[in-house]
Design an enzyme around this catalytic site. Structure first.
Site, PDB file in Angstrom:
ATOM      1  N   SER A 131       0.676  -1.151   0.000  1.00 52.19           N
ATOM      2  CA  SER A 131      -0.027   0.041   0.210  1.00 52.19           C
ATOM      3  C   SER A 131       0.776   1.228   0.020  1.00 52.19           C
ATOM      4  O   SER A 131       0.183   2.351  -0.143  1.00 52.19           O
ATOM      5  CB  SER A 131      -0.970  -0.106   1.273  1.00 52.19           C
ATOM      6  OG  SER A 131      -1.856  -1.084   1.011  1.00 52.19           O
ATOM      7  N   GLU A 239     -12.985   5.212  -5.111  1.00 53.47           N
ATOM      8  CA  GLU A 239     -12.348   3.863  -5.180  1.00 53.47           C
ATOM      9  C   GLU A 239     -12.760   3.130  -3.936  1.00 53.47           C
ATOM     10  O   GLU A 239     -12.830   1.931  -4.140  1.00 53.47           O
ATOM     11  CB  GLU A 239     -10.927   3.821  -5.762  1.00 53.47           C
ATOM     12  CG  GLU A 239     -10.589   4.517  -7.208  1.00 53.47           C
ATOM     13  CD  GLU A 239      -9.319   4.694  -7.392  1.00 53.47           C
ATOM     14  OE1 GLU A 239      -8.538   4.265  -6.641  1.00 53.47           O
ATOM     15  OE2 GLU A 239      -8.844   5.706  -8.212  1.00 53.47           O
ATOM     16  N   GLY A 336     -23.704 -25.127   6.667  1.00 48.90           N
ATOM     17  CA  GLY A 336     -23.112 -26.346   7.163  1.00 48.90           C
ATOM     18  C   GLY A 336     -22.269 -26.927   6.146  1.00 48.90           C
ATOM     19  O   GLY A 336     -21.405 -26.093   5.440  1.00 48.90           O
TER      20      GLY A 336
END
Length: 374
Positions: A131, A239, A336
């Site tokens: 980032s 964004e 499940g």
């Protein structure tokens, strides 16, 4: 009733939903096996007016607003149609070209983007960068009437099909400033790497991009030199809201499917829904989903008025992506063993949702942005 959306938005939703159910859903599993969608689906979407919906009518666009964008994002999320990379192309790259491109650039690229003839990507992330955009190592240097691009990008959505890449790089590696330049497919030195294998979003073509002394005409510079970080910052709020919009719609869709499943599935002589644990879990999920929807719509209203700030967008992205991951895990549990089977949408959505806490800025980065205003 959602006050942020108008009647024309909901009419557009009907059109989008028909397209998704007819042209995407029946083929999605096949695309996931192939790891890429055929270019033909892009051309079909273009003919339906579903690409770059906010692009100006002068270039063949619909001239819509972010409400129309949100509807498209929501309908793709409703079907968990994660294979098609329409959003990156239409809501990110298109916005950069419209906002910062010259009249000549808009006339050259937007009509082909709107028709689906040219698929576009945003090339920011680099190996080892994460980032931290400031640590970018791709270089862009001026050489007469050209710019020369060198570097590598990774995790690029639509990378295999890319016809044009908006590439971020530095003109000075010691600087914090970024520059954006558009590199078209077929330019010597511009190469696409192999298709990257992912645990989720398996139908979405993602690859590396390589730039080796790529000579790009100077007129392909997007905006001004060394203004790229400012451009990226201006676009990031929308964004990040895209991810929150997708999360809200995904939660709502999977909540309804889980309610239906637990009402039909029997265990120990009664339906799964009849157990208090199930009802309480679904009730709590409904309350959280309703609150998330209210917040996301508030942010959508602000972005439509040009008022959404980076801090609130970070909040929406953080809360939306974290809630999506947590609630989809609960919905899978209520299915499940069948929830672990790939033919059930909840299993695919659960895996696909994991990246929402990573891309667009990790949850940790979102917390840093929010913390600055404390």
């Amino acid at each position: 009733m959602r006050s942020v959306l108008r009647d024309d938005h909901e009419m557009f939703r009907d059109q989008v939903r028909r397209f998704v159910d007819r042209e995407i859903v029946p083929h999605h599993a096949q695309w996931e096996e192939a790891g890429v969608v055929p270019r033909d689906i892009w051309l079909k979407a273009g003919r339906e007016g579903l690409l770059c919906v906010t692009a100006p009518e002068a270039y063949g666009g619909s001239g819509g607003d972010y409400g129309h964008s949100a509807v498209l994002i929501e309908e793709l999320a409703r079907a968990n149609a994660t294979a098609v990379g329409f959003t990156t192309h239409s809501e990110i790259v298109s916005n950069y070209v419209v906002a910062y491109g010259s009249d000549e650039q808009k006339a050259r690229w937007l009509p082909r983007m709107i028709s689906g003839e040219m698929i576009s990507v945003i090339a920011m992330t680099e190996p080892g960068m994460g980032s931290d955009l400031r640590s970018m190592r791709t270089t862009i240097r001026r050489d007469g009437v050209h710019y020369v691009v060198n570097g590598a990008k990774t995790f690029i959505t639509n990378g295999i099909n890319a016809g044009m890449a908006v590439v971020a790089g530095k003109m000075d590696l010691d600087s914090r400033d970024l520059t954006l330049i558009c590199v078209e497919e077929g330019t010597p030195g511009f190469a696409k790497g192999k298709k990257l294998e992912k645990i989720g979003l398996r139908g979405q073509d993602t690859s590396e991009l390589f730039f080796d002394e790529v000579r790009v005409p100077a007129e392909n510079l997007l905006g001004e030199e060394n203004q790229g970080f400012r451009y990226l910052s201006h676009q990031l709020a929308w964004e990040r809201l895209i991810i929150a919009i997708r999360a809200a719609a995904s939660i709502e869709s999977l909540l309804e499917e889980t309610i239906t499943y637990t009402r039909e599935r029997k265990a120990f002589g009664q339906t799964v829904f009849d157990y208090q644990n199930t009802r309480f879990s679904l009730a709590a999920a409904k309350a959280e989903a309703t609150m998330l929807r209210a917040f996301v719509d508030q942010c959508l209203d602000e972005v439509m008025r040009g008022e959404l700030g980076s801090e609130k967008a970070a909040m929406a992205k953080l809360v939306g992506s974290e809630m999506q991951n947590r609630l989809l895990d609960q919905f899978l549990q209520l299915h499940g063993g069948y929830g672990f089977m790939s033919e059930y949408k909840v299993s695919r959505a659960w895996v696909d949702a994991r990246v929402a806490r990573i891309y667009g800025g990790t949850s940790e980065i979102m917390k840093e942005i929010i913390a600055r205003g404390l």
